[in-house]
Design a protein around this motif. Structure first.
Motif, PDB file in Angstrom:
ATOM      1  N   GLU A  22      13.105  31.844  14.505  1.00 45.92           N
ATOM      2  CA  GLU A  22      12.191  31.388  13.457  1.00 45.92           C
ATOM      3  C   GLU A  22      12.450  29.950  13.008  1.00 45.92           C
ATOM      4  OE1 GLU A  22      11.123  30.502   9.329  1.00 45.92           O
ATOM      5  OE2 GLU A  22      13.142  30.769  10.147  1.00 45.92           O
ATOM      6  N   GLN A  23      13.614  29.386  13.314  1.00 49.39           N
ATOM      7  CA  GLN A  23      14.025  28.091  12.747  1.00 49.39           C
ATOM      8  C   GLN A  23      13.251  26.915  13.358  1.00 49.39           C
ATOM      9  OE1 GLN A  23      17.629  28.035  10.521  1.00 49.39           O
ATOM     10  NE2 GLN A  23      15.842  29.266   9.978  1.00 49.39           N
ATOM     11  N   LYS A  24      11.993  26.775  12.966  1.00 49.47           N
ATOM     12  CA  LYS A  24      11.098  25.778  13.568  1.00 49.47           C
ATOM     13  C   LYS A  24      11.580  24.337  13.409  1.00 49.47           C
ATOM     14  CE  LYS A  24       8.412  29.109  14.801  1.00 49.47           C
ATOM     15  NZ  LYS A  24       8.511  29.618  16.186  1.00 49.47           N
ATOM     16  N   PRO A  25      12.140  23.919  12.252  1.00 53.41           N
ATOM     17  CA  PRO A  25      12.585  22.527  12.160  1.00 53.41           C
ATOM     18  C   PRO A  25      13.646  22.154  13.197  1.00 53.41           C
ATOM     19  CG  PRO A  25      12.387  23.471   9.969  1.00 53.41           C
ATOM     20  CD  PRO A  25      12.215  24.596  10.933  1.00 53.41           C
ATOM     21  N   GLN A  46      22.775  32.849  13.936  1.00 51.92           N
ATOM     22  CA  GLN A  46      22.967  31.616  13.179  1.00 51.92           C
ATOM     23  C   GLN A  46      21.623  31.128  12.647  1.00 51.92           C
ATOM     24  OE1 GLN A  46      24.480  29.572  16.561  1.00 51.92           O
ATOM     25  NE2 GLN A  46      26.322  30.843  16.650  1.00 51.92           N
ATOM     26  N   ALA A  47      21.638  30.549  11.455  1.00 56.82           N
ATOM     27  CA  ALA A  47      20.392  30.076  10.854  1.00 56.82           C
ATOM     28  C   ALA A  47      20.672  29.329   9.570  1.00 56.82           C
ATOM     29  CB  ALA A  47      19.446  31.249  10.560  1.00 56.82           C
ATOM     30  N   LEU A  48      19.690  28.555   9.145  1.00 57.48           N
ATOM     31  CA  LEU A  48      19.606  28.095   7.772  1.00 57.48           C
ATOM     32  C   LEU A  48      18.798  29.164   7.047  1.00 57.48           C
ATOM     33  CD1 LEU A  48      18.718  24.506   6.503  1.00 57.48           C
ATOM     34  CD2 LEU A  48      17.916  26.567   5.350  1.00 57.48           C
ATOM     35  N   VAL A  49      19.446  29.918   6.185  1.00 54.07           N
ATOM     36  CA  VAL A  49      18.799  31.032   5.482  1.00 54.07           C
ATOM     37  C   VAL A  49      18.009  30.468   4.308  1.00 54.07           C
ATOM     38  CG1 VAL A  49      19.195  33.198   4.250  1.00 54.07           C
ATOM     39  CG2 VAL A  49      20.681  32.561   6.180  1.00 54.07           C
ATOM     40  N   LEU A  57      24.726  36.253   8.873  1.00 56.71           N
ATOM     41  CA  LEU A  57      24.066  35.249   8.035  1.00 56.71           C
ATOM     42  C   LEU A  57      24.380  35.429   6.554  1.00 56.71           C
ATOM     43  CD1 LEU A  57      20.523  35.158   9.711  1.00 56.71           C
ATOM     44  CD2 LEU A  57      22.541  33.769  10.225  1.00 56.71           C
ATOM     45  N   ALA A  58      25.252  36.375   6.232  1.00 57.86           N
ATOM     46  CA  ALA A  58      25.578  36.651   4.839  1.00 57.86           C
ATOM     47  C   ALA A  58      26.638  35.690   4.312  1.00 57.86           C
ATOM     48  CB  ALA A  58      26.074  38.090   4.701  1.00 57.86           C
TER      49      ALA A  58
END
Length: 370
Positions: free
Chosen positions: A117-120, A85-88, A34-35
């Motif tokens: 954690e990515q609720k949206p 993977q994520a929107l940080v 995620l960096a």
């Protein structure tokens, strides 16, 4: 919410700093995949790589790395290589998925290791899966003492195999952060042979992946470091691993060993050595990655959860992409989830791999650079 789009390798130093601070603000975003350094590495080799920067009151509060093709089909950056993977984003930040996709020019966004954690993105998740992990601590005493304390059920047999390997080939030596690139080439050759032998797609037959690994090996930053670990018997490498590490998370990525030595369990020895050494370096979690493997069950101390799915907005391209990709994923997941199906599938792949590796010279695809 203001959203701007950037090439990941062209992000300014202040934006990278804001991204790093968002990683530090939440343990969910500590993974090196995620960096910004990983996104920039992929961006140098993938023309469609982008980062959406989310701002509130002019301040950058979120970073969404992705890849986009000419039809507006999006995927997580490094999909197929990235295990996280994520929107940080900073704590408390939220977003509207359709607005985000529209700003990115995407009709659909495909992911397969999305942070839980990515609720949206929640309603777009079609399945969640375990990602085994090892919680790490500072080691006390010697490696054998650490091993007996952390894995009493494995310690006796593993140490016996390691001693036998040392007697047969030469004194054992483990280097956690090897800076000689020579063993990295050996690792790629071993891994390519393993892919072909087991009927899998040879990632190192793709020059851009070889170049990406070479590049990440050179990165030595606080939030991202490419770490090559090597187990030696005498001067001979017997097992190696390359993967990214952040300040707090070690991501297991490419591991391989000399197949002639498989009866010594060099791959298992390698992972145990890495876990002990990473803990001494202050790393707190080794993410073994999504996948059902017996050795992961032996080593894991907890499980993370990752999601796969397709975030989309109304668009014919999005509908077509889901119709094409969902059955393929569904079949794969069904096979992986049922041993009665997985074992015959593995045997079939190994048979295909055996036929492939016994074919004429030059039939194996592009080999890694030497």
């Amino acid at each position: 919410m203001d959203i701007s789009i950037h090439r990941p390798e062209e992000l300014s130093t202040p934006l990278r700093g804001a991204w790093h601070r968002a990683m530090d603000d939440s343990p969910d975003y500590g993974n090196p995949f995620l960096a910004p350094e990983f996104a920039a590495g992929v961006g140098r080799h993938r023309g469609g790589a982008r980062v959406a920067v989310l701002r509130e009151h002019g301040e950058p509060v979120g970073f969404f790395p992705y890849e986009r093709n000419s039809l507006g089909v999006g995927r997580a950056i490094g999909l197929g290589l990235s295990d996280c993977q994520a929107l940080v984003h900073r704590p408390g930040v939220t977003w509207e998925t359709r607005q985000l996709l529209k700003a990115c020019g995407l009709s659909v966004f495909e992911f397969d290791h999305l942070v839980e954690e990515q609720k949206p993105f929640g309603r777009h998740v079609t399945g969640t899966f375990a990602s085994p992990a090892i919680e790490l601590k500072d080691g006390d005493g010697t490696y054998p003492e650490w091993l007996r304390g952390a894995y009493p059920g494995l310690a006796k047999t593993t140490l016996k195999k390691e001693r036998r390997l040392g007697r047969d080939l030469g004194g054992m030596r483990f280097v956690y952060d090897e800076r000689d690139p020579g063993p990295l080439r050996t690792l790629m050759r071993w891994k390519s042979a393993q892919y072909r032998r087991t009927g899998r797609m040879d990632r190192f037959a793709r020059p851009w992946i070889v170049d990406l690994v070479d590049q990440l090996f050179q990165v030595r930053e606080e939030h991202f470091k490419g770490v090559l670990s090597v187990l030696y018997a005498g001067d001979r490498p017997v097992a190696a691993h390359f993967g990214p590490t952040s300040r707090t998370v070690f991501a297991a990525w490419f591991t391989a060993y000399d197949p002639e030595l498989r009866y010594y369990s060099p791959g298992l020895i390698m992972h145990l050595r890495m876990a002990e050494a990473a803990g001494r370096e202050g790393v707190r979690l080794m993410d073994l990655g999504r996948g059902d493997k017996e050795w992961k069950d032996w080593l894991k101390t907890r499980e993370l959860r990752v999601g796969e799915g397709f975030a989309s907005r109304p668009h014919p391209v999005a509908a077509a992409h889901r119709l094409w990709r969902r059955p393929v994923r569904g079949l794969r997941n069904t096979v992986l989830a049922h041993p009665a199906l997985r074992q015959p599938a593995d045997r079939l792949l190994k048979t295909v791999g055996g036929l492939r590796t016994s074919g004429a010279p030059g039939s194996h695809g592009t080999r890694p650079k030497t």
